[in-house]
Design a protein around this motif. Sequence first.
Motif, mmCIF file in Angstrom:
data_model
loop_
_atom_site.group_PDB
_atom_site.id
_atom_site.type_symbol
_atom_site.label_atom_id
_atom_site.label_comp_id
_atom_site.label_asym_id
_atom_site.label_seq_id
_atom_site.Cartn_x
_atom_site.Cartn_y
_atom_site.Cartn_z
ATOM 1 N N VAL A 299 0.801 -1.282 0.013
ATOM 2 C CA VAL A 299 0.076 0.029 -0.149
ATOM 3 C C VAL A 299 0.912 1.238 0.226
ATOM 4 N N GLY A 300 1.863 1.306 0.576
ATOM 5 C CA GLY A 300 2.931 2.333 0.810
ATOM 6 C C GLY A 300 3.598 2.572 -0.517
ATOM 7 N N SER A 301 3.670 1.618 -1.282
ATOM 8 C CA SER A 301 4.272 1.943 -2.744
ATOM 9 C C SER A 301 3.725 2.808 -3.621
ATOM 10 N N PHE A 302 2.175 2.898 -3.199
ATOM 11 C CA PHE A 302 1.255 3.860 -4.059
ATOM 12 C C PHE A 302 1.614 5.146 -4.089
ATOM 13 N N ASN A 303 2.198 5.639 -2.698
ATOM 14 C CA ASN A 303 3.000 6.766 -2.513
ATOM 15 C C ASN A 303 3.762 7.179 -3.744
ATOM 16 N N TYR A 304 4.899 6.313 -4.043
ATOM 17 C CA TYR A 304 5.728 6.498 -5.077
ATOM 18 C C TYR A 304 5.014 6.765 -6.525
ATOM 19 N N TYR A 305 4.268 5.906 -6.841
ATOM 20 C CA TYR A 305 3.470 5.833 -7.905
ATOM 21 C C TYR A 305 2.535 7.225 -8.278
ATOM 22 N N ARG A 306 1.952 7.578 -7.022
ATOM 23 C CA ARG A 306 1.109 8.947 -7.085
ATOM 24 C C ARG A 306 2.306 10.095 -7.492
ATOM 25 N N HIS A 307 3.389 10.062 -6.944
ATOM 26 C CA HIS A 307 4.204 11.105 -7.070
ATOM 27 C C HIS A 307 4.875 11.017 -8.381
ATOM 28 N N LEU A 308 5.125 9.645 -8.959
ATOM 29 C CA LEU A 308 5.651 9.608 -10.369
ATOM 30 C C LEU A 308 4.523 9.870 -11.253
ATOM 31 N N SER A 309 3.464 9.637 -11.106
ATOM 32 C CA SER A 309 2.273 10.085 -11.836
ATOM 33 C C SER A 309 2.482 11.534 -12.134
ATOM 34 N N ARG A 310 2.660 12.370 -11.125
ATOM 35 C CA ARG A 310 2.573 13.883 -10.808
ATOM 36 C C ARG A 310 3.861 14.337 -11.656
ATOM 37 N N LEU A 311 4.829 13.766 -11.683
ATOM 38 C CA LEU A 311 6.243 14.061 -12.516
ATOM 39 C C LEU A 311 5.963 14.058 -13.772
ATOM 40 N N ILE A 312 5.180 13.034 -14.124
ATOM 41 C CA ILE A 312 4.972 12.555 -15.774
ATOM 42 C C ILE A 312 4.130 13.572 -16.120
ATOM 43 N N ARG A 313 2.985 14.071 -15.503
ATOM 44 C CA ARG A 313 1.797 14.795 -16.030
ATOM 45 C C ARG A 313 2.720 16.271 -16.040
ATOM 46 N N THR A 314 3.450 16.586 -15.189
ATOM 47 C CA THR A 314 4.088 18.209 -15.223
ATOM 48 C C THR A 314 4.977 18.090 -16.233
ATOM 49 N N SER A 315 5.853 17.145 -16.393
ATOM 50 C CA SER A 315 6.697 16.939 -17.573
ATOM 51 C C SER A 315 6.039 17.019 -19.015
ATOM 52 N N PHE A 316 4.995 16.397 -19.099
ATOM 53 C CA PHE A 316 4.087 16.591 -20.371
ATOM 54 C C PHE A 316 3.426 18.047 -20.476
ATOM 55 N N ARG A 317 3.144 18.746 -19.649
ATOM 56 C CA ARG A 317 2.528 19.922 -19.652
ATOM 57 C C ARG A 317 3.431 20.937 -20.067
ATOM 58 N N ARG A 318 4.736 20.790 -19.425
ATOM 59 C CA ARG A 318 5.906 21.655 -19.916
ATOM 60 C C ARG A 318 6.352 21.615 -21.413
ATOM 61 N N ARG A 319 6.422 20.041 -21.587
ATOM 62 C CA ARG A 319 6.537 19.821 -22.928
ATOM 63 C C ARG A 319 5.610 20.540 -23.870
ATOM 64 N N ASP A 320 4.523 20.624 -23.773
ATOM 65 C CA ASP A 320 3.527 20.885 -24.340
ATOM 66 C C ASP A 320 3.388 22.426 -24.577
ATOM 67 N N GLN A 321 3.891 23.249 -23.373
ATOM 68 C CA GLN A 321 3.936 24.690 -23.312
ATOM 69 C C GLN A 321 4.887 25.059 -24.398
ATOM 70 N N ARG A 322 6.133 24.284 -24.387
ATOM 71 C CA ARG A 322 7.270 24.671 -25.049
ATOM 72 C C ARG A 322 6.988 24.544 -26.773
ATOM 73 N N HIS A 323 5.754 23.598 -27.041
ATOM 74 C CA HIS A 323 5.624 23.309 -28.300
ATOM 75 C C HIS A 323 4.428 23.981 -28.900
ATOM 76 N N THR A 324 3.781 24.751 -28.149
ATOM 77 C CA THR A 324 2.553 25.390 -28.677
ATOM 78 C C THR A 324 2.827 26.428 -29.518
ATOM 79 N N LEU A 325 2.224 26.788 -30.618
ATOM 80 C CA LEU A 325 2.402 27.873 -31.551
ATOM 81 C C LEU A 325 1.944 29.007 -30.890
#
Length: 158
Positions: A130-156
């Motif tokens: 059950v404690g492992s889901f703390n890591y997955y939740r944070h990993l999910s946030r990192l990935i979402r943030t990374s995609f948002r930053r990438r999308d912002q850089r590539h928006t015309l």
Amino acid sequence: MTLSHLKPTVPKCWLFAASGVMWSAVGIMMCTTAIGWLADGGMGRGMAFSAAGLILAVLSVRWGFGRIAQKNIRRLRRLPDRGCFFAFQAWKGYLIILAMIALGITLRHSPIPKHFLAVAYTAIGGALFVGSFNYYRHLSRLIRTSFRRRDQRHTLPE
């Protein structure tokens, strides 16, 4: 050539993934071992010991393993964007892991009845899983943030 070239360097998200997978795998292994021990003791006794282990697992996540995971997540967040793969666990943590493995081996070979050990294995294994889901939740946030930053850089511009 320095030794730093031999260090397996990975993006920080891999450290969160490795921590989560390790906690999940060990938790599942411990719970599976406990289930095997309880299956040998009959259904009535197995259910009672399983329930005790699960209650202790919930308490262990709340006041033990959950806090350990959060502390480790804070440590990982302070690391640079790329780091050594083995940094997913603090060095002190590796010593604790070795001590827990030694304790597990000792307990498995002790005269303590397996159905009693199954309670401890279920509690610790369940808490790790059950404690492992703390890591997955944070990993999910990192990935979402990374995609948002990438999308912002590539928006015309409009």
